[in-house]
Design an enzyme around this catalytic site. Sequence first.
Site, PDB file in Angstrom:
ATOM      1  N   HIS A   1      -1.701  -2.114  -9.615  1.00  0.00           N
ATOM      2  CA  HIS A   1      -2.640  -1.481  -8.688  1.00  0.00           C
ATOM      3  C   HIS A   1      -3.881  -2.356  -8.578  1.00  0.00           C
ATOM      4  O   HIS A   1      -4.307  -2.974  -9.529  1.00  0.00           O
ATOM      5  CB  HIS A   1      -3.044  -0.093  -9.216  1.00  0.00           C
ATOM      6  CG  HIS A   1      -3.691   0.748  -8.173  1.00  0.00           C
ATOM      7  ND1 HIS A   1      -5.012   0.642  -7.848  1.00  0.00           N
ATOM      8  CD2 HIS A   1      -3.174   1.680  -7.341  1.00  0.00           C
ATOM      9  CE1 HIS A   1      -5.295   1.490  -6.882  1.00  0.00           C
ATOM     10  NE2 HIS A   1      -4.200   2.134  -6.551  1.00  0.00           N
TER      11      HIS A   1
ATOM     12  N   HIS B   1       0.857  -1.202   0.000  1.00  0.00           N
ATOM     13  CA  HIS B   1       0.000   0.000   0.000  1.00  0.00           C
ATOM     14  C   HIS B   1       0.888   1.246   0.000  1.00  0.00           C
ATOM     15  O   HIS B   1       1.670   1.442  -0.904  1.00  0.00           O
ATOM     16  CB  HIS B   1      -0.951  -0.093   1.201  1.00  0.00           C
ATOM     17  CG  HIS B   1      -1.997   0.966   1.307  1.00  0.00           C
ATOM     18  ND1 HIS B   1      -2.393   1.777   0.266  1.00  0.00           N
ATOM     19  CD2 HIS B   1      -2.767   1.348   2.368  1.00  0.00           C
ATOM     20  CE1 HIS B   1      -3.339   2.595   0.675  1.00  0.00           C
ATOM     21  NE2 HIS B   1      -3.588   2.372   1.945  1.00  0.00           N
TER      22      HIS B   1
ATOM     23  N   ASP C   1       3.208   5.673  -6.799  1.00  0.00           N
ATOM     24  CA  ASP C   1       4.318   5.484  -5.859  1.00  0.00           C
ATOM     25  C   ASP C   1       5.665   5.376  -6.566  1.00  0.00           C
ATOM     26  O   ASP C   1       6.696   5.750  -5.998  1.00  0.00           O
ATOM     27  CB  ASP C   1       4.080   4.224  -5.027  1.00  0.00           C
ATOM     28  CG  ASP C   1       2.865   4.382  -4.167  1.00  0.00           C
ATOM     29  OD1 ASP C   1       1.798   3.914  -4.587  1.00  0.00           O
ATOM     30  OD2 ASP C   1       2.962   5.036  -3.125  1.00  0.00           O
TER      31      ASP C   1
HETATM   32  C1  SDX Z   1      -1.191   2.188  -3.390  1.00  0.00           C
HETATM   33  O1  SDX Z   1      -5.884   0.872  -3.087  1.00  0.00           O
HETATM   34  C2  SDX Z   1      -5.403   2.035  -3.352  1.00  0.00           C
HETATM   35  O2  SDX Z   1      -6.070   2.927  -3.786  1.00  0.00           O
HETATM   36  C3  SDX Z   1      -3.963   2.184  -2.986  1.00  0.00           C
HETATM   37  C4  SDX Z   1      -3.291   3.491  -3.380  1.00  0.00           C
HETATM   38  C5  SDX Z   1      -3.885   4.659  -2.656  1.00  0.00           C
HETATM   39  O3  SDX Z   1      -3.757   5.775  -3.168  1.00  0.00           O
HETATM   40  O4  SDX Z   1      -4.392   4.470  -1.513  1.00  0.00           O
HETATM   41  O5  SDX Z   1      -3.419   3.677  -4.784  1.00  0.00           O
HETATM   42  C6  SDX Z   1      -1.808   3.483  -3.045  1.00  0.00           C
HETATM   43  O6  SDX Z   1      -1.174   1.342  -2.555  1.00  0.00           O
HETATM   44  C7  SDX Z   1      -0.675   1.937  -4.792  1.00  0.00           C
HETATM   45  C8  SDX Z   1      -0.146   0.472  -5.003  1.00  0.00           C
HETATM   46  C9  SDX Z   1       1.273   0.439  -4.442  1.00  0.00           C
HETATM   47  N1  SDX Z   1       1.744  -0.958  -4.307  1.00  0.00           N
HETATM   48  C10 SDX Z   1       2.808  -1.368  -5.034  1.00  0.00           C
HETATM   49  O7  SDX Z   1       3.346  -0.714  -5.930  1.00  0.00           O
HETATM   50  C11 SDX Z   1       3.314  -2.738  -4.633  1.00  0.00           C
HETATM   51  C12 SDX Z   1       3.563  -3.580  -5.892  1.00  0.00           C
HETATM   52  N2  SDX Z   1       2.241  -3.873  -6.490  1.00  0.00           N
HETATM   53  C13 SDX Z   1       1.682  -5.204  -6.169  1.00  0.00           C
HETATM   54  O8  SDX Z   1       1.880  -5.562  -4.829  1.00  0.00           O
HETATM   55  C14 SDX Z   1       0.244  -5.317  -6.695  1.00  0.00           C
HETATM   56  O9  SDX Z   1       0.214  -4.748  -7.947  1.00  0.00           O
HETATM   57  C15 SDX Z   1      -0.897  -4.753  -5.876  1.00  0.00           C
HETATM   58  C16 SDX Z   1      -0.985  -5.395  -4.548  1.00  0.00           C
HETATM   59  C17 SDX Z   1      -0.770  -3.283  -5.752  1.00  0.00           C
HETATM   60  C18 SDX Z   1      -2.193  -5.051  -6.639  1.00  0.00           C
HETATM   61  O10 SDX Z   1      -2.252  -6.380  -6.888  1.00  0.00           O
HETATM   62  P1  SDX Z   1      -3.702  -7.046  -7.243  1.00  0.00           P
HETATM   63  O11 SDX Z   1      -4.574  -6.133  -7.992  1.00  0.00           O
HETATM   64  O12 SDX Z   1      -4.225  -7.629  -5.994  1.00  0.00           O
HETATM   65  O13 SDX Z   1      -3.366  -8.064  -8.300  1.00  0.00           O
HETATM   66  P2  SDX Z   1      -2.665  -9.415  -8.021  1.00  0.00           P
HETATM   67  O14 SDX Z   1      -1.749  -9.274  -6.818  1.00  0.00           O
HETATM   68  O15 SDX Z   1      -3.695 -10.451  -7.963  1.00  0.00           O
HETATM   69  O16 SDX Z   1      -1.767  -9.523  -9.335  1.00  0.00           O
HETATM   70  C19 SDX Z   1      -2.352  -9.906 -10.588  1.00  0.00           C
HETATM   71  C20 SDX Z   1      -1.199 -10.502 -11.356  1.00  0.00           C
HETATM   72  C21 SDX Z   1      -0.502 -11.618 -10.592  1.00  0.00           C
HETATM   73  O17 SDX Z   1       0.121 -12.452 -11.560  1.00  0.00           O
HETATM   74  P3  SDX Z   1      -0.675 -13.822 -11.977  1.00  0.00           P
HETATM   75  O18 SDX Z   1      -0.989 -14.541 -10.693  1.00  0.00           O
HETATM   76  O19 SDX Z   1      -1.929 -13.328 -12.696  1.00  0.00           O
HETATM   77  O20 SDX Z   1       0.299 -14.531 -12.869  1.00  0.00           O
HETATM   78  O21 SDX Z   1      -0.198  -9.498 -11.559  1.00  0.00           O
HETATM   79  C22 SDX Z   1       0.991  -9.866 -10.891  1.00  0.00           C
HETATM   80  C23 SDX Z   1       0.614 -10.911  -9.857  1.00  0.00           C
HETATM   81  O22 SDX Z   1       1.699 -11.775  -9.581  1.00  0.00           O
HETATM   82  N3  SDX Z   1       1.506  -8.650 -10.265  1.00  0.00           N
HETATM   83  C24 SDX Z   1       2.782  -8.302 -10.279  1.00  0.00           C
HETATM   84  C25 SDX Z   1       2.814  -7.044  -9.654  1.00  0.00           C
HETATM   85  N4  SDX Z   1       1.580  -6.693  -9.294  1.00  0.00           N
HETATM   86  C26 SDX Z   1       0.757  -7.692  -9.659  1.00  0.00           C
HETATM   87  N5  SDX Z   1       3.885  -8.933 -10.743  1.00  0.00           N
HETATM   88  C27 SDX Z   1       5.058  -8.275 -10.576  1.00  0.00           C
HETATM   89  N6  SDX Z   1       5.187  -7.056  -9.982  1.00  0.00           N
HETATM   90  C28 SDX Z   1       4.076  -6.421  -9.526  1.00  0.00           C
HETATM   91  N7  SDX Z   1       4.191  -5.231  -8.951  1.00  0.00           N
END
Ligand code: SDX
Length: 428
Positions: free
Chosen positions: A305, A264, A363
């Site tokens: 995201h 997050h 971010d």
């Molecule tokens: C913020 O919610 C909000 O509004 C938050 C926020 C706010 O203003 O309050 O916008 C602020 O939190 C922004 C997000 C910051 N987080 C990061 O940058 C951390 C890295 N991102 C990941 O942890 C991830 O993208 C999430 C947790 C943010 C979102 O993931 P989801 O939507 O739950 O999707 P998922 O984890 O199910 O991923 C879907 C696929 C998966 O691959 P498959 O299983 O389909 O093969 O995408 C892949 C994931 O492995 N994936 C990534 C990835 N993010 C998702 N693979 C590599 N690197 C990534 N960053």
Amino acid sequence: MSDRKAKLMIDDKTIELNVLSGTLGPDVIDVSPLVANGYFTYDPGFMSTAACESKITFIDGDKGILLYRGYPIDELAMNSNFLEVCYLLLNGELPDSLQYEDFCKNINRHSMVHEQMRNFFNGFRRDAHPMAVMVGVIGALSAFYHDTLDIKNPVHRETSAFRLIAKLPTIAAMCYKYSIGQPFMPPQNKMSYAENFLHMMFATPCEETTPNPILARALDRIFILHADHEQNASTSTVRLAGSTGANPYACISAGIGALWGPAHGGANEAALNMLHEIGDISQIGKYIAKAKDPNDKFRLMGFGHRVYKNYDPRAKVMRETCHEVLEAVGAHNDPFFKLAMALEKIALEDPYFVERKLYPNVDFYSGITLSAIGIPANMFTVIFALARTIGWISQWSEMISSPYKLGRPRQLYQGLTERHFVEIDERK
Ligand code: SDX
């Protein structure tokens, strides 16, 4: 309320549920009658759950839309300023000049903290993560304001909002000063909100300094971009804490704790640390491969995201601001920032990221920008919390000022069925 119905057929039972429409976004199915029929909904991570009604912020993740009280985020980020946006989020309308002047006066009146607040810092190690200090010190604010803790009183709610908007920068800067052993710098009310924060962060009693206006403008824009974001994890935490009747300072402290996580608000610090770990453009391929490996927990921090399955509209503005700041500080050719831009380019072209719509989020660019401004990585999420406080307190205030229920989700129990106690000698 619409007269549209959803019919749920379960075994020989049909349950009719109301379908409700908002002014924007998907319709919702009111599932509250399910419990009377002996059912719960099941939605881990609340991916398809609307937890409340709100008029504050609208997001369309597929179209990359973010509106604060109906205004597109890029228009506000490019034309407004953070205190004006605070007024908008809290009150629902942009202020006229008199309202804005009065609002700024109220914020300035509360920018100092009680002298005894200094004592809390002495309880922390100098190398404590500043978010740990923020959780403690913001929560402790409720120990000083017994005069305005009646959450049903709109004047108390407004005063708490003023105090939090005004004191977060002061306390955030105190966290930084404490960590480097420099004296706390008192707020300068003659400065703008962002200039004042840079002053409290980097000025010393030994010499007069004037914050760089380009950096101050960039920081003000970062505050605007992070101000609110619908029912994200930390805002939902604030609402859940608020639904128990807890005081606003305790609720904001809970929100700060939730924001700290690297998935997050901690992502900006994690993204910067990841760039340092990659170290060199030649290593990018190795880390992209790790991010793509289903057996590797590594994720590209600052990418992807939960809601935006298109480009984060904040990231567009943040990217522009990032380049402005790199130019202003002469860091465009700095190898570290060139590494960041190379990673961005490769990720934007890689099919794994394109297929999964994993774009750089706000971010990714805010971490690089804050680093170029000279802010240490462990302060990035503190700045996110500083900015998000207006969103949290606006959402809290919206909930408390209309009928609400104590939040209490249920579960799908998978544990053991009932069994009975046996004495230790009889256990196998
Ligand atoms: C913020 O919610 C909000 O509004 C938050 C926020 C706010 O203003 O309050 O916008 C602020 O939190 C922004 C997000 C910051 N987080 C990061 O940058 C951390 C890295 N991102 C990941 O942890 C991830 O993208 C999430 C947790 C943010 C979102 O993931 P989801 O939507 O739950 O999707 P998922 O984890 O199910 O991923 C879907 C696929 C998966 O691959 P498959 O299983 O389909 O093969 O995408 C892949 C994931 O492995 N994936 C990534 C990835 N993010 C998702 N693979 C590599 N690197 C990534 N960053």
